[in-house]
Design a protein around this motif. Structure first.
Motif, mmCIF file in Angstrom:
data_model
loop_
_atom_site.group_PDB
_atom_site.id
_atom_site.type_symbol
_atom_site.label_atom_id
_atom_site.label_comp_id
_atom_site.label_asym_id
_atom_site.label_seq_id
_atom_site.Cartn_x
_atom_site.Cartn_y
_atom_site.Cartn_z
ATOM 1 N N ASP A 1 12.081 9.889 -3.108
ATOM 2 C CA ASP A 1 11.583 11.160 -3.628
ATOM 3 C C ASP A 1 10.543 10.989 -4.735
ATOM 4 O O ASP A 1 9.408 10.621 -4.486
ATOM 5 C CB ASP A 1 12.764 12.011 -4.083
ATOM 6 C CG ASP A 1 12.390 13.476 -4.294
ATOM 7 O OD1 ASP A 1 11.197 13.812 -4.204
ATOM 8 O OD2 ASP A 1 13.289 14.293 -4.559
ATOM 9 N N SER A 2 10.924 11.211 -5.997
ATOM 10 C CA SER A 2 9.972 11.169 -7.120
ATOM 11 C C SER A 2 9.580 9.752 -7.510
ATOM 12 O O SER A 2 8.675 9.567 -8.332
ATOM 13 C CB SER A 2 10.567 11.877 -8.335
ATOM 14 O OG SER A 2 11.661 11.137 -8.858
ATOM 15 N N ASN A 3 10.260 8.761 -6.963
ATOM 16 C CA ASN A 3 9.938 7.351 -7.227
ATOM 17 C C ASN A 3 10.003 6.988 -8.702
ATOM 18 O O ASN A 3 9.297 6.095 -9.170
ATOM 19 C CB ASN A 3 8.560 7.007 -6.635
ATOM 20 C CG ASN A 3 8.557 7.102 -5.120
ATOM 21 O OD1 ASN A 3 9.407 6.533 -4.456
ATOM 22 N ND2 ASN A 3 7.615 7.865 -4.576
ATOM 23 N N VAL A 4 10.895 7.663 -9.438
ATOM 24 C CA VAL A 4 11.087 7.316 -10.846
ATOM 25 C C VAL A 4 11.700 5.925 -10.970
ATOM 26 O O VAL A 4 11.476 5.216 -11.954
ATOM 27 C CB VAL A 4 11.951 8.382 -11.556
ATOM 28 C CG1 VAL A 4 13.369 8.421 -11.005
ATOM 29 C CG2 VAL A 4 11.955 8.172 -13.062
ATOM 30 N N LEU A 5 12.457 5.507 -9.965
ATOM 31 C CA LEU A 5 12.993 4.152 -9.851
ATOM 32 C C LEU A 5 13.134 3.862 -8.364
ATOM 33 O O LEU A 5 13.811 4.606 -7.657
ATOM 34 C CB LEU A 5 14.350 4.028 -10.539
ATOM 35 C CG LEU A 5 15.084 2.698 -10.341
ATOM 36 C CD1 LEU A 5 14.326 1.554 -10.985
ATOM 37 C CD2 LEU A 5 16.503 2.775 -10.886
ATOM 38 N N ILE A 6 12.487 2.813 -7.899
ATOM 39 C CA ILE A 6 12.510 2.498 -6.470
ATOM 40 C C ILE A 6 13.443 1.319 -6.250
ATOM 41 O O ILE A 6 13.139 0.185 -6.622
ATOM 42 C CB ILE A 6 11.100 2.189 -5.954
ATOM 43 C CG1 ILE A 6 10.200 3.425 -6.118
ATOM 44 C CG2 ILE A 6 11.147 1.766 -4.484
ATOM 45 C CD1 ILE A 6 8.754 3.196 -5.767
ATOM 46 N N ASP A 7 14.588 1.602 -5.643
ATOM 47 C CA ASP A 7 15.612 0.572 -5.450
ATOM 48 C C ASP A 7 16.588 1.071 -4.394
ATOM 49 O O ASP A 7 17.397 1.969 -4.664
ATOM 50 C CB ASP A 7 16.330 0.287 -6.763
ATOM 51 C CG ASP A 7 17.282 -0.900 -6.674
ATOM 52 O OD1 ASP A 7 17.793 -1.168 -5.578
ATOM 53 O OD2 ASP A 7 17.523 -1.552 -7.710
ATOM 54 N N ALA A 8 16.516 0.508 -3.193
ATOM 55 C CA ALA A 8 17.360 0.969 -2.097
ATOM 56 C C ALA A 8 18.845 0.828 -2.427
ATOM 57 O O ALA A 8 19.650 1.719 -2.131
ATOM 58 C CB ALA A 8 17.023 0.194 -0.825
ATOM 59 N N THR A 9 19.243 -0.298 -3.020
ATOM 60 C CA THR A 9 20.660 -0.496 -3.316
ATOM 61 C C THR A 9 21.132 0.474 -4.393
ATOM 62 O O THR A 9 22.275 0.942 -4.354
ATOM 63 C CB THR A 9 20.934 -1.942 -3.762
ATOM 64 O OG1 THR A 9 20.089 -2.274 -4.864
ATOM 65 C CG2 THR A 9 20.684 -2.918 -2.628
ATOM 66 N N ALA B 1 26.840 -4.923 -6.816
ATOM 67 C CA ALA B 1 26.733 -5.960 -7.850
ATOM 68 C C ALA B 1 25.338 -6.584 -7.904
ATOM 69 O O ALA B 1 24.631 -6.451 -8.900
ATOM 70 C CB ALA B 1 27.792 -7.041 -7.611
ATOM 71 N N ALA B 2 24.910 -7.236 -6.836
ATOM 72 C CA ALA B 2 23.635 -7.956 -6.882
ATOM 73 C C ALA B 2 22.444 -7.014 -6.974
ATOM 74 O O ALA B 2 21.475 -7.265 -7.691
ATOM 75 C CB ALA B 2 23.495 -8.849 -5.651
ATOM 76 N N GLY B 3 22.488 -5.910 -6.243
ATOM 77 C CA GLY B 3 21.351 -5.015 -6.205
ATOM 78 C C GLY B 3 20.140 -5.694 -5.587
ATOM 79 O O GLY B 3 20.251 -6.670 -4.835
ATOM 80 N N ARG B 4 18.957 -5.216 -5.934
ATOM 81 C CA ARG B 4 17.742 -5.711 -5.295
ATOM 82 C C ARG B 4 17.489 -7.191 -5.589
ATOM 83 O O ARG B 4 16.735 -7.837 -4.851
ATOM 84 C CB ARG B 4 16.535 -4.863 -5.699
ATOM 85 C CG ARG B 4 16.186 -4.919 -7.169
ATOM 86 C CD ARG B 4 14.989 -4.023 -7.476
ATOM 87 N NE ARG B 4 13.792 -4.457 -6.787
ATOM 88 C CZ ARG B 4 12.760 -3.659 -6.523
ATOM 89 N NH1 ARG B 4 12.798 -2.389 -6.875
ATOM 90 N NH2 ARG B 4 11.693 -4.147 -5.912
ATOM 91 N N SER B 5 18.116 -7.730 -6.626
ATOM 92 C CA SER B 5 17.917 -9.157 -6.913
ATOM 93 C C SER B 5 18.558 -10.038 -5.846
ATOM 94 O O SER B 5 18.301 -11.242 -5.800
ATOM 95 C CB SER B 5 18.478 -9.513 -8.290
ATOM 96 O OG SER B 5 19.883 -9.356 -8.340
ATOM 97 N N GLY B 6 19.385 -9.466 -4.977
ATOM 98 C CA GLY B 6 19.966 -10.223 -3.873
ATOM 99 C C GLY B 6 19.073 -10.297 -2.653
ATOM 100 O O GLY B 6 19.380 -11.023 -1.709
ATOM 101 N N VAL B 7 17.965 -9.537 -2.655
ATOM 102 C CA VAL B 7 17.040 -9.550 -1.515
ATOM 103 C C VAL B 7 16.157 -10.782 -1.604
ATOM 104 O O VAL B 7 15.536 -11.054 -2.640
ATOM 105 C CB VAL B 7 16.188 -8.272 -1.497
ATOM 106 C CG1 VAL B 7 15.090 -8.367 -0.438
ATOM 107 C CG2 VAL B 7 17.079 -7.043 -1.246
#
Length: 461
Positions: free
Chosen positions: A324-332, A420-426
């Motif tokens: 949406d507004s892309n205030v924070l872009i993070d799929a997880t 837990a890992a969030g995007r840093s796991g990608v």
């Protein structure tokens, strides 16, 4: 551009349409999956990865708003709300050029890819020049979106937005909305132009988006439904309490109720937000087959409210994620916040999981894959969403050395990733068979960020 030659990618474990499988070889041809072998060993020449997942569809984005992330987090002289945030947004886009839009969209799309989104539904309503005049090419701004998709490699479902009014009952538009507006004939020309500007992109889709019930009249909505037979239709709806109250005052019905009664809502529709629904509306929406487009980070940032997920899911409703507004872009983070919002509302845990799929992370990911593919019109014959024969190889690999993913079996990996890992796991991301992210970093990051900084300085300086 996708790879042309046949190549193979081997995963020690992979999440296929039917669940987790070990020893999987994906045979790619021209960017699509032409074969899948499971329960096999790697062969010489295979590109090897520990764990591969299907990429997610981001079904609702306003790319230009990436540039105003954090700019609306200052208290005003009166109570802040969605409506005061909207005034900040109108001021931000006042001077934006096509080149500005491309730079802002490119960094948004790059960040989407780095977090695991492989396709975006661009709900695109910034059409005209800063004075509100149509460009000589009515699809000038749409072309900027297409260029950003091309340079980053993300899949694009372009959703040109029809916008004519400022409120229910055909209220005249405001000055801040001058860059959005069309009549039906002008919008038909925009749709034609949009098809042309995405023609060079692999598997691009053009749908359409009536902005909201407050921005289109019933007659206009009926006309729009006939413009794109068989293609996706997206609409904002029931995002705010005031919107519900205004719709009741205008029609005697709530927004979702009115739409379901007056339009042929089916699987090609995506109702974005649908936050404020009665139990009956929620059940009817789920049974319609339409996708609920949920944007948990934006809905939290704007103070919208929480989607009635328990009833919707119990009725077999389809949903997908948008930034949406892309205030924070993070799929997880979108997935995590969706589940956490439900936990806070119902004071329980593991709300979205079921007795069939006990892993909440796996249930969130798999449902978002299916809903995103449906809403963004991803299909190839009878192929299922995700990593299936005939579909583009849109995929994500995980770094299993990450502390939050270490020593996990397949049934716990997505819990570790989402919570837990969030995007840093990608680790890596492929789009149409081309690897666009490696080691969590997009291949064009340096240039895209440099241009974004230059353009943003002009817009907010």
């Amino acid at each position: 551009m996708p790879d042309v030659a046949t190549r193979t990618i081997f995963a020690d474990k992979a999440m296929l349409a039917d669940g987790w499988t070990s020893g999987v070889r994906f045979i790619l041809r021209n960017g699509r999956v032409s074969g899948i072998e499971s329960g096999v060993a790697a062969r010489a020449g295979d590109e090897r990865h520990a764990c591969v997942l299907p990429g997610l569809g981001n079904l609702h984005s306003h790319a230009f708003q990436r540039g105003m992330a954090g700019l609306a987090e200052r208290r005003g002289d009166k109570a802040d709300s969605f409506w005061t945030w909207r005034e900040v947004m109108y001021r931000f886009l006042d001077r934006m050029t096509p080149d500005d839009l491309q730079a802002l969209a490119a960094i948004a799309y790059l960040e989407m890819l780095e977090s695991g989104f492989t396709r975006v539904g661009e709900f695109h309503y910034l059409h005209h020049d800063p004075q509100g005049r149509a460009y000589a090419d009515p699809a000038e701004m749409s072309a900027a979106i297409a260029r950003a998709a091309a340079e980053t490699g993300i899949g694009l479902t372009l959703l040109p937005v029809f916008y004519a009014h400022s409120g229910f009952g055909g209220q005249p538009p405001s000055e801040g909305q001058r860059r959005f507006l069309h009549d039906l004939d002008g919008f038909a020309r925009l749709l034609d132009g949009a098809g042309s500007v995405v023609a060079e992109l692999e598997d691009a889709v053009v749908g359409l988006a009536p902005h909201s019930l407050r921005a289109v009249s019933p007659e206009q909505l009926a006309a729009l439904e006939t413009m794109a037979p068989g293609l996706p239709i997206h609409i904002h709806i029931a995002e705010q309490v005031r919107e519900v109250e205004d719709c009741l005052a205008w029609s005697g019905q709530r927004p979702v109720e009115w739409l379901l009664d007056h339009s042929a809502v089916d699987r090609r529709w995506c109702l974005v937000h649908a936050t404020h629904m009665t139990e009956d509306e929620t059940r009817r929406l789920a049974r319609s087959g339409a996708v609920a487009g949920l944007c948990p980070i934006t809905e939290a940032n704007l103070g919208d409210g929480l989607f009635p997920a328990q009833i919707f899911l119990a009725e077999g409703g389809n949903w997908g994620l948008g930034s949406d507004s892309n205030v924070l872009i993070d799929a997880t983070e979108e997935l995590r916040l969706f589940e956490y919002g439900q936990r806070l509302q119902h004071r329980g845990r593991n709300i979205v999981s079921s007795s069939h799929v006990r892993s909440t992370g796996e249930m969130l990911w798999s449902q978002a894959v299916r809903g995103g593919a449906q809403a963004l019109d991803v299909k190839e014959g009878g192929a299922k969403a995700g990593l299936s024969i005939g579909l583009p190889f849109d995929a994500v690999s995980l770094n299993l050395d990450h502390p939050s993913l270490a020593a996990r079996g397949s049934d716990r990996l997505l819990d570790g990733l989402v919570f837990a890992a969030g995007r840093s796991g990608v680790d890596c991301v492929w789009r149409f068979g081309a690897q666009v992210v490696s080691g969590g970093r997009h291949r064009a990051r340096d240039e895209v960020v440099r241009r974004y900084r230059d353009r943003l300085g002009r817009l907010i300086g």
